[in-house]
Design a protein around this motif. Structure first.
Motif, PDB file in Angstrom:
ATOM      1  N   ASP A 124     -19.726-115.385  19.509  1.00 17.74           N
ATOM      2  CA  ASP A 124     -18.320-114.999  19.618  1.00 17.74           C
ATOM      3  C   ASP A 124     -17.468-116.273  19.597  1.00 17.74           C
ATOM      4  N   LEU A 125     -16.665-116.425  18.534  1.00 18.71           N
ATOM      5  CA  LEU A 125     -15.738-117.543  18.434  1.00 18.71           C
ATOM      6  C   LEU A 125     -14.378-117.090  18.962  1.00 18.71           C
ATOM      7  N   HIS A 126     -13.693-117.943  19.709  1.00 12.34           N
ATOM      8  CA  HIS A 126     -12.411-117.594  20.333  1.00 12.34           C
ATOM      9  C   HIS A 126     -11.341-118.593  19.901  1.00 12.34           C
ATOM     10  N   ASN A 127     -10.229-118.094  19.371  1.00 13.67           N
ATOM     11  CA  ASN A 127      -9.083-118.930  19.013  1.00 13.67           C
ATOM     12  C   ASN A 127      -8.167-119.003  20.227  1.00 13.67           C
ATOM     13  N   THR A 128      -8.106-120.154  20.859  1.00 12.28           N
ATOM     14  CA  THR A 128      -7.306-120.314  22.068  1.00 12.28           C
ATOM     15  C   THR A 128      -5.872-120.740  21.767  1.00 12.28           C
ATOM     16  N   GLY A 163      -5.357-116.158  19.813  1.00  8.90           N
ATOM     17  CA  GLY A 163      -5.911-115.511  20.996  1.00  8.90           C
ATOM     18  C   GLY A 163      -7.033-114.535  20.731  1.00  8.90           C
ATOM     19  N   ASP A 164      -7.438-114.372  19.476  1.00 15.15           N
ATOM     20  CA  ASP A 164      -8.427-113.362  19.105  1.00 15.15           C
ATOM     21  C   ASP A 164      -9.831-113.959  19.003  1.00 15.15           C
ATOM     22  N   HIS A 165     -10.789-113.106  18.666  1.00 13.15           N
ATOM     23  CA  HIS A 165     -12.194-113.485  18.570  1.00 13.15           C
ATOM     24  C   HIS A 165     -12.719-113.159  17.179  1.00 13.15           C
ATOM     25  N   TYR A 166     -13.746-113.883  16.751  1.00 18.12           N
ATOM     26  CA  TYR A 166     -14.444-113.662  15.488  1.00 18.12           C
ATOM     27  C   TYR A 166     -15.915-113.561  15.834  1.00 18.12           C
ATOM     28  N   LEU A 167     -16.561-112.469  15.415  1.00 17.82           N
ATOM     29  CA  LEU A 167     -17.925-112.178  15.843  1.00 17.82           C
ATOM     30  C   LEU A 167     -18.924-112.306  14.697  1.00 17.82           C
ATOM     31  N   ILE A 168     -19.888-113.211  14.880  1.00 17.50           N
ATOM     32  CA  ILE A 168     -21.023-113.354  13.968  1.00 17.50           C
ATOM     33  C   ILE A 168     -22.188-112.679  14.668  1.00 17.50           C
ATOM     34  N   ARG A 186     -18.300-118.690  28.228  1.00 13.29           N
ATOM     35  CA  ARG A 186     -17.279-119.486  28.910  1.00 13.29           C
ATOM     36  C   ARG A 186     -16.412-118.523  29.720  1.00 13.29           C
ATOM     37  N   ASP A 187     -15.486-119.057  30.499  1.00 13.63           N
ATOM     38  CA  ASP A 187     -14.558-118.205  31.242  1.00 13.63           C
ATOM     39  C   ASP A 187     -13.569-117.546  30.265  1.00 13.63           C
ATOM     40  N   ALA A 188     -12.676-116.704  30.763  1.00 14.38           N
ATOM     41  CA  ALA A 188     -11.771-115.901  29.924  1.00 14.38           C
ATOM     42  C   ALA A 188     -10.904-116.742  28.990  1.00 14.38           C
ATOM     43  N   VAL A 189     -10.572-117.965  29.377  1.00 11.23           N
ATOM     44  CA  VAL A 189      -9.722-118.817  28.531  1.00 11.23           C
ATOM     45  C   VAL A 189     -10.544-119.816  27.711  1.00 11.23           C
ATOM     46  N   SER A 190     -11.851-119.687  27.732  1.00  8.71           N
ATOM     47  CA  SER A 190     -12.769-120.561  26.990  1.00  8.71           C
ATOM     48  C   SER A 190     -12.627-122.029  27.383  1.00  8.71           C
ATOM     49  N   ARG A 191     -12.565-122.282  28.687  1.00 11.43           N
ATOM     50  CA  ARG A 191     -12.468-123.651  29.204  1.00 11.43           C
ATOM     51  C   ARG A 191     -13.580-124.498  28.610  1.00 11.43           C
ATOM     52  N   ASP A 192     -13.223-125.701  28.171  1.00 12.63           N
ATOM     53  CA  ASP A 192     -14.184-126.589  27.522  1.00 12.63           C
ATOM     54  C   ASP A 192     -14.052-127.993  28.091  1.00 12.63           C
ATOM     55  N   THR A 193     -15.024-128.400  28.907  1.00 10.06           N
ATOM     56  CA  THR A 193     -15.034-129.743  29.482  1.00 10.06           C
ATOM     57  C   THR A 193     -15.998-130.668  28.736  1.00 10.06           C
ATOM     58  N   ASP A 194     -16.591-130.179  27.639  1.00  7.41           N
ATOM     59  CA  ASP A 194     -17.617-130.906  26.892  1.00  7.41           C
ATOM     60  C   ASP A 194     -18.872-131.139  27.718  1.00  7.41           C
ATOM     61  N   ASN A 223     -21.864-128.429  28.680  1.00  7.63           N
ATOM     62  CA  ASN A 223     -22.319-127.041  28.596  1.00  7.63           C
ATOM     63  C   ASN A 223     -22.728-126.457  29.934  1.00  7.63           C
ATOM     64  N   LYS A 224     -23.338-127.257  30.811  1.00  6.09           N
ATOM     65  CA  LYS A 224     -23.772-126.741  32.114  1.00  6.09           C
ATOM     66  C   LYS A 224     -22.576-126.283  32.946  1.00  6.09           C
ATOM     67  N   ALA A 225     -21.467-126.991  32.847  1.00  9.27           N
ATOM     68  CA  ALA A 225     -20.261-126.632  33.596  1.00  9.27           C
ATOM     69  C   ALA A 225     -19.463-125.511  32.917  1.00  9.27           C
ATOM     70  N   ASP A 226     -19.553-125.420  31.590  1.00  8.96           N
ATOM     71  CA  ASP A 226     -18.694-124.500  30.839  1.00  8.96           C
ATOM     72  C   ASP A 226     -19.260-123.093  30.667  1.00  8.96           C
ATOM     73  N   PHE A 227     -20.577-122.931  30.668  1.00 10.02           N
ATOM     74  CA  PHE A 227     -21.193-121.632  30.366  1.00 10.02           C
ATOM     75  C   PHE A 227     -21.920-121.057  31.567  1.00 10.02           C
ATOM     76  N   THR A 228     -21.823-119.733  31.731  1.00  6.48           N
ATOM     77  CA  THR A 228     -22.559-119.003  32.757  1.00  6.48           C
ATOM     78  C   THR A 228     -23.256-117.819  32.106  1.00  6.48           C
ATOM     79  N   CYS A 229     -24.200-117.244  32.818  1.00 10.22           N
ATOM     80  CA  CYS A 229     -24.936-116.070  32.343  1.00 10.22           C
ATOM     81  C   CYS A 229     -24.109-114.816  32.593  1.00 10.22           C
ATOM     82  N   VAL A 230     -23.971-113.970  31.557  1.00 12.65           N
ATOM     83  CA  VAL A 230     -23.194-112.734  31.673  1.00 12.65           C
ATOM     84  C   VAL A 230     -23.932-111.599  30.977  1.00 12.65           C
ATOM     85  N   LEU A 231     -23.542-110.381  31.275  1.00 11.24           N
ATOM     86  CA  LEU A 231     -24.095-109.233  30.548  1.00 11.24           C
ATOM     87  C   LEU A 231     -23.646-109.310  29.107  1.00 11.24           C
ATOM     88  N   PRO A 232     -24.522-108.999  28.146  1.00 13.04           N
ATOM     89  CA  PRO A 232     -24.152-109.085  26.738  1.00 13.04           C
ATOM     90  C   PRO A 232     -23.152-108.010  26.327  1.00 13.04           C
TER      91      PRO A 232
END
Length: 166
Positions: free
Chosen positions: A41-45, A81-86, A145-153, A155-164
């Motif tokens: 899921d790609l997100h345009n912020t 603000g939208d998403h692109y799904l591969i 990532r969180d709802a706003v796609s926070r990116d600190t560069d 990955n351990k801080a930016d991504f969490t496990c979620v239901l697919p």
């Protein structure tokens, strides 16, 4: 070469990123689930539509070099603000903008049309796709990532496990 000529050359070269350079971009890899039913899921912020035609997604699979997973066709866009799904071919959801056989590897790499690295995620410590520390592996879950796609560069801080996605 004169001093003004040297300065112009330095300025011109400074604006040309190396292929492995991370470029500032408003498009983020927001969520990933591997496998034939997986997705990226790609997100345009940003507040503007972004043309994704000619961009590509590469997969890292333990080797030193990523392999191309998908090339986004001309006309591919992602609205503000939208998403692109591969998606993998067995994805069960209703929204599928680009379908590939399967989402493979231990990480994914997003490149712009010039081949410059835009964003990436890696969940293996040796993955060339990871940014700083690898994301936590999430067997059976997606990494997001969180709802706003926070990116600190990092990955351990930016991504969490979620239901697919469904």
């Amino acid at each position: 070469m004169t001093m003004p000529g040297s300065l112009l050359l330095i300025i011109a070269l400074a604006g040309t990123p190396a292929p492995d350079t991370v470029r500032a971009s408003s498009v983020k890899i927001h969520e990933v689930l591997g496998g034939p039913a997986g997705y990226i899921d790609l997100h345009n912020t940003s507040a503007t539509t972004i043309d994704l035609g000619g961009w590509s997604v590469q997969s890292c699979s333990g080797g030193a070099m990523p392999a191309e997973l998908a090339s986004l066709p001309a006309g591919s866009e992602i609205a503000a603000g939208d998403h692109y799904l591969i998606t993998g071919q067995s994805f069960g959801g209703t929204i599928q903008q680009l379908v590939v056989d399967t989402i493979v590897g231990d990480g994914e790499l997003l490149l712009d049309r010039r081949g410059a690295r835009v964003d990436s995620i890696g969940w293996a410590p040796s993955s060339p796709c990871r940014e700083n520390q690898a994301a936590i592996a999430c067997p059976g879950f997606a990494q997001a990532r969180d709802a706003v796609s926070r990116d600190t560069d990092n990955n351990k801080a930016d991504f969490t496990c979620v239901l697919p996605l469904d």
